[in-house]
Write a protein that holds these residues in place. Structure first.
Motif, PDB file in Angstrom:
ATOM      1  N   ALA A 146       0.533  -1.289   0.121  1.00 15.00           N
ATOM      2  CA  ALA A 146       0.069  -0.250   0.307  1.00 15.00           C
ATOM      3  C   ALA A 146       1.061   0.807  -0.045  1.00 15.00           C
ATOM      4  CB  ALA A 146      -0.675   0.085   0.920  1.00 15.00           C
ATOM      5  N   ALA A 147       1.490   1.095   0.777  1.00 15.35           N
ATOM      6  CA  ALA A 147       2.965   2.366   1.128  1.00 15.35           C
ATOM      7  C   ALA A 147       3.456   2.424  -0.698  1.00 15.35           C
ATOM      8  CB  ALA A 147       3.966   2.540   1.874  1.00 15.35           C
ATOM      9  N   GLN A 148       3.789   1.676  -1.439  1.00 15.01           N
ATOM     10  CA  GLN A 148       4.024   1.946  -2.572  1.00 15.01           C
ATOM     11  C   GLN A 148       3.341   2.533  -3.766  1.00 15.01           C
ATOM     12  OE1 GLN A 148       5.088  -1.819  -4.757  1.00 15.01           O
ATOM     13  NE2 GLN A 148       6.775  -2.485  -2.871  1.00 15.01           N
ATOM     14  N   LEU A 149       1.505   2.518  -2.937  1.00 12.72           N
ATOM     15  CA  LEU A 149       0.955   3.559  -3.417  1.00 12.72           C
ATOM     16  C   LEU A 149       0.947   4.980  -3.192  1.00 12.72           C
ATOM     17  CD1 LEU A 149      -1.933   0.765  -4.359  1.00 12.72           C
ATOM     18  CD2 LEU A 149      -0.573   1.604  -5.841  1.00 12.72           C
ATOM     19  N   LYS A 150       1.308   4.676  -1.635  1.00 14.93           N
ATOM     20  CA  LYS A 150       0.758   6.487  -1.108  1.00 14.93           C
ATOM     21  C   LYS A 150       2.254   6.002   0.092  1.00 14.93           C
ATOM     22  CE  LYS A 150      -2.026   9.582   0.761  1.00 14.93           C
ATOM     23  NZ  LYS A 150      -4.345   9.560   0.454  1.00 14.93           N
ATOM     24  N   PRO A 151       3.329   6.190  -0.081  1.00 10.62           N
ATOM     25  CA  PRO A 151       3.568   6.273   0.996  1.00 10.62           C
ATOM     26  C   PRO A 151       3.224   6.740   2.434  1.00 10.62           C
ATOM     27  CG  PRO A 151       5.448   7.115  -0.568  1.00 10.62           C
ATOM     28  CD  PRO A 151       3.283   7.959  -1.056  1.00 10.62           C
ATOM     29  N   SER A 152       2.938   7.945   2.512  1.00 12.68           N
ATOM     30  CA  SER A 152       2.153   8.641   3.729  1.00 12.68           C
ATOM     31  C   SER A 152       1.499   7.678   4.778  1.00 12.68           C
ATOM     32  CB  SER A 152       1.074   9.601   3.698  1.00 12.68           C
ATOM     33  OG  SER A 152       0.301   9.444   3.186  1.00 12.68           O
ATOM     34  N   ILE A 153       0.870   6.002   3.759  1.00  8.20           N
ATOM     35  CA  ILE A 153      -0.504   5.693   4.032  1.00  8.20           C
ATOM     36  C   ILE A 153       0.288   4.261   5.267  1.00  8.20           C
ATOM     37  CG2 ILE A 153      -1.338   3.016   4.248  1.00  8.20           C
ATOM     38  CD1 ILE A 153      -2.265   4.167   1.198  1.00  8.20           C
ATOM     39  N   ALA A 154       1.970   3.761   4.901  1.00  8.18           N
ATOM     40  CA  ALA A 154       2.870   3.290   6.327  1.00  8.18           C
ATOM     41  C   ALA A 154       3.137   4.264   7.389  1.00  8.18           C
ATOM     42  CB  ALA A 154       4.028   2.796   4.862  1.00  8.18           C
ATOM     43  N   TYR A 155       3.262   5.514   7.171  1.00  3.23           N
ATOM     44  CA  TYR A 155       3.388   5.674   8.354  1.00  3.23           C
ATOM     45  C   TYR A 155       2.467   6.412   9.496  1.00  3.23           C
ATOM     46  CZ  TYR A 155       5.309  10.235  11.205  1.00  3.23           C
ATOM     47  OH  TYR A 155       5.668  10.678  12.358  1.00  3.23           O
ATOM     48  N   GLN A 156       0.891   6.157   8.547  1.00  2.00           N
ATOM     49  CA  GLN A 156      -0.733   6.593   9.517  1.00  2.00           C
ATOM     50  C   GLN A 156      -0.938   5.051   9.805  1.00  2.00           C
ATOM     51  OE1 GLN A 156      -3.357   7.418   5.996  1.00  2.00           O
ATOM     52  NE2 GLN A 156      -1.913   9.134   6.401  1.00  2.00           N
ATOM     53  N   VAL A 157      -0.309   4.217   9.288  1.00  2.00           N
ATOM     54  CA  VAL A 157      -0.523   2.880   9.683  1.00  2.00           C
ATOM     55  C   VAL A 157       0.694   2.518  11.443  1.00  2.00           C
ATOM     56  CG1 VAL A 157       0.047   0.214   9.585  1.00  2.00           C
ATOM     57  CG2 VAL A 157      -1.564   1.519   7.623  1.00  2.00           C
ATOM     58  N   ALA A 158       1.805   3.207  10.794  1.00  2.00           N
ATOM     59  CA  ALA A 158       3.274   3.036  12.287  1.00  2.00           C
ATOM     60  C   ALA A 158       2.334   3.616  13.016  1.00  2.00           C
ATOM     61  CB  ALA A 158       3.719   3.351  11.790  1.00  2.00           C
ATOM     62  N   ALA A 159       1.801   5.030  13.469  1.00  2.00           N
ATOM     63  CA  ALA A 159       1.719   6.039  14.061  1.00  2.00           C
ATOM     64  C   ALA A 159       0.229   4.546  14.672  1.00  2.00           C
ATOM     65  CB  ALA A 159       1.257   6.702  13.593  1.00  2.00           C
ATOM     66  N   GLU A 160      -0.860   4.473  14.384  1.00  2.00           N
ATOM     67  CA  GLU A 160      -1.870   3.273  14.743  1.00  2.00           C
ATOM     68  C   GLU A 160      -0.988   2.492  15.760  1.00  2.00           C
ATOM     69  OE1 GLU A 160      -5.865   3.527  12.831  1.00  2.00           O
ATOM     70  OE2 GLU A 160      -4.559   3.879  11.079  1.00  2.00           O
ATOM     71  N   LEU A 161      -0.237   1.550  15.128  1.00  2.00           N
ATOM     72  CA  LEU A 161       0.540   0.522  15.992  1.00  2.00           C
ATOM     73  C   LEU A 161       1.477   0.826  16.746  1.00  2.00           C
ATOM     74  CD1 LEU A 161       1.662  -1.423  13.111  1.00  2.00           C
ATOM     75  CD2 LEU A 161      -0.300  -2.595  14.366  1.00  2.00           C
ATOM     76  N   GLU A 162       1.667   2.481  16.872  1.00  2.00           N
ATOM     77  CA  GLU A 162       2.770   3.527  18.286  1.00  2.00           C
ATOM     78  C   GLU A 162       1.726   2.975  18.820  1.00  2.00           C
ATOM     79  OE1 GLU A 162       6.449   5.297  17.320  1.00  2.00           O
ATOM     80  OE2 GLU A 162       4.640   6.164  16.975  1.00  2.00           O
ATOM     81  N   ARG A 163       0.850   3.900  18.892  1.00  2.00           N
ATOM     82  CA  ARG A 163      -1.030   3.534  20.036  1.00  2.00           C
ATOM     83  C   ARG A 163      -1.199   3.399  20.615  1.00  2.00           C
ATOM     84  NH1 ARG A 163      -0.339   8.951  16.676  1.00  2.00           N
ATOM     85  NH2 ARG A 163      -2.588   8.400  15.575  1.00  2.00           N
ATOM     86  N   GLY A 164      -1.367   1.845  19.326  1.00  2.00           N
ATOM     87  CA  GLY A 164      -2.272   1.182  19.586  1.00  2.00           C
ATOM     88  C   GLY A 164      -3.298   1.269  19.932  1.00  2.00           C
ATOM     89  N   THR A 165      -4.318   2.090  18.781  1.00  4.52           N
ATOM     90  CA  THR A 165      -5.454   2.707  18.962  1.00  4.52           C
ATOM     91  C   THR A 165      -6.695   1.104  18.066  1.00  4.52           C
ATOM     92  OG1 THR A 165      -4.977   3.592  17.157  1.00  4.52           O
ATOM     93  CG2 THR A 165      -4.380   4.801  18.512  1.00  4.52           C
ATOM     94  N   ARG A 166      -6.216   0.588  17.845  1.00  3.19           N
ATOM     95  CA  ARG A 166      -6.731  -0.371  17.052  1.00  3.19           C
ATOM     96  C   ARG A 166      -6.798  -1.701  17.752  1.00  3.19           C
ATOM     97  NH1 ARG A 166      -8.020  -0.461  11.026  1.00  3.19           N
ATOM     98  NH2 ARG A 166      -8.100   1.707   9.788  1.00  3.19           N
ATOM     99  N   GLY A 167      -6.289  -1.631  19.321  1.00  4.35           N
ATOM    100  CA  GLY A 167      -6.512  -2.860  19.808  1.00  4.35           C
ATOM    101  C   GLY A 167      -5.032  -3.462  19.725  1.00  4.35           C
ATOM    102  N   ILE A 168      -3.896  -3.382  19.274  1.00  3.31           N
ATOM    103  CA  ILE A 168      -2.913  -3.512  19.578  1.00  3.31           C
ATOM    104  C   ILE A 168      -1.760  -3.195  19.358  1.00  3.31           C
ATOM    105  CG2 ILE A 168      -3.073  -3.916  16.489  1.00  3.31           C
ATOM    106  CD1 ILE A 168      -1.604  -6.060  16.638  1.00  3.31           C
TER     107      ILE A 168
END
Length: 434
Positions: free
Chosen positions: A231-253
């Protein structure tokens, strides 16, 4: 897999509003007749009126639901019209309902779902791809039939093979997560090759999160990261957004290691914010290799012309008189960022050419770089260029031009410009230093 956007009732969504209008008190109807005529909208037909219409007219209303927003009168009336026409056994109406269900991803109430499934299956067997997709959705959600993800997957694949783009995305999801199909990452990506970029990106994210969270029965973070990277190959900011959610655990993980990997992927793909994170993490290190990486990441971040902080930081590194090999890297980074339109990089590169840091001293080159930055409205560039016009360094001395630039820099809020302007216009005032 299917996200149901809404439950659509057989009764028209706007009928109650029409009845409420009829029940309004007489005093509410005393508005000027001309104004009422200008603002009044025709009431939507009642169920009785719809049932009295010809099938041809119902189809005409039904087609409006295809492109209408779900919360509009056209959608509610059109869907009811299509249902009624389909219940009469009209095949075109059944296909129309399938298209509405597929396009808007709605589950239907107020219909005999078992009979609807039979009619959709009949059309599907005759090549109507939207009907194939609608049957798949019914098995996927258990509408009128028992939930059967394997059968749903078979129907999704059928629709995908005849070219239905949404079905291709569903097939990819099935292969990626194992919903109804044996997991096959290669097959998932292959099905997404023919899907438009927006749908491909969202499907890759859905697969990634399903694998990260285990929502389809399998947890596989390593595979999830590969889909996120796609997905990041299509839009690099996606990987950064997912990383932020994984850092904060906003989706339960919460998984900081996975987040760090995605930040790096995003930075390498050109995401400016991610590159800044990478640079900041190493900025306090005294190790020469780490310092090289700092320059590399700030250089990548500065390629975003709006990331002035990156350009400014890169220029500041140059003033610290680093090792010669770092100077060459910084100059190269400033040069690329300046070409991309980063005004702070233009100023930093101008400083290098003016003072001969890492490059041959060329005041004329410095002046031309500052002119580009000044033309874009940068107040510091106006200030520095004003000083050059005052002293005649790199340009022909021109006091009027110097005053003009310095006045503009002052009006733009650059703090040193007022002092410099005072020195230019008042001989008793000391000339400012650069």
């Amino acid at each position: 897999m299917i996200k149901i956007n809404g439950i659509v009732l057989l009764s028209c969504l706007f009928t109650s509003a029409s009845l409420a209008g009829l029940a309004a008190s007489p005093s509410d109807a005393k508005a000027p007749a001309a104004q009422g005529a200008a603002t009044a909208k025709p009431a939507s037909p009642t169920q009785a009126q719809l049932r009295a219409m010809s099938t041809v007219r119902l189809l005409r209303l039904g087609r409006k639901a295809l492109d209408a927003e779900m919360d509009t009168q056209d959608f509610a009336t059109g869907l009811d019209a299509a249902k009624i026409a389909s219940s009469r056994g009209d095949r075109e109406a059944t296909r129309l309902m399938a298209k509405i269900m597929a396009r808007h991803e709605v589950a239907l109430q107020g219909v005999d779902r078992a009979r609807l499934e039979q009619r959709l299956r009949f059309e599907a067997l005759r090549g109507a791809s939207s009907s194939v997709l609608a049957v798949a959705g019914m098995y996927d959600r258990g509408e009128g039939v028992p939930v059967d993800t394997k059968k749903a997957a078979e129907w999704y694949l059928w629709a995908a093979r005849v070219g239905h783009e949404r079905a291709m995305a569903y097939a990819a999801y099935g292969y990626g997560t194992g919903r109804g199909l044996e997991r096959n990452e290669t097959a998932a990506l292959k099905w997404l090759d023919s899907v438009n970029e927006g749908r491909r990106r969202s499907t890759l994210l859905e697969i990634g999160w399903a694998l990260a969270l285990g929502s389809e029965g399998t947890t596989d973070m390593e595979s999830a990261l590969r889909f996120f990277e796609q997905a990041a190959q299509l839009k690099p900011s996606i990987a950064y957004q997912v990383a932020a959610e994984l850092e904060r655990g906003t989706r339960g993980i919460q998984n900081r290691d996975a987040a760090a990997r995605l930040i790096r992927i995003a930075a390498e793909r050109g995401d400016s914010a991610a590159a800044m994170r990478m640079a900041t993490a190493l900025s306090s290190s005294t190790d020469l290799e780490d310092q090289r990486q700092v320059v590399r990441w700030y250089s990548l971040a500065a390629l975003d012309k709006d990331n002035l902080a990156a350009g400014q930081t890169l220029a500041r590194l140059l003033t610290l008189r680093p090792a010669d090999d770092l100077v060459a890297l910084i100059i190269a980074g400033l040069d690329k960022a300046a070409s991309a339109g980063n005004t702070e990089a233009l100023i930093g590169l101008a400083h290098a050419y003016n003072d001969g840091i890492g490059v041959q001293a060329l005041p004329e080159k410095a002046a031309s770089l500052l002119q580009i930055a000044a033309d874009s409205g940068n107040s510091e560039a106006k200030y520095r260029l004003g000083l050059m016009y005052k002293s005649g360094s790199g340009v022909r001395a021109d006091s009027a031009k110097a005053i003009e630039l310095m006045s503009s820099a002052r009006d733009s809020g650059f703090p040193l410009a007022a002092v410099a302007l005072s020195a230019m216009t008042d001989p008793a005032t000391a000339e400012p230093t650069r």
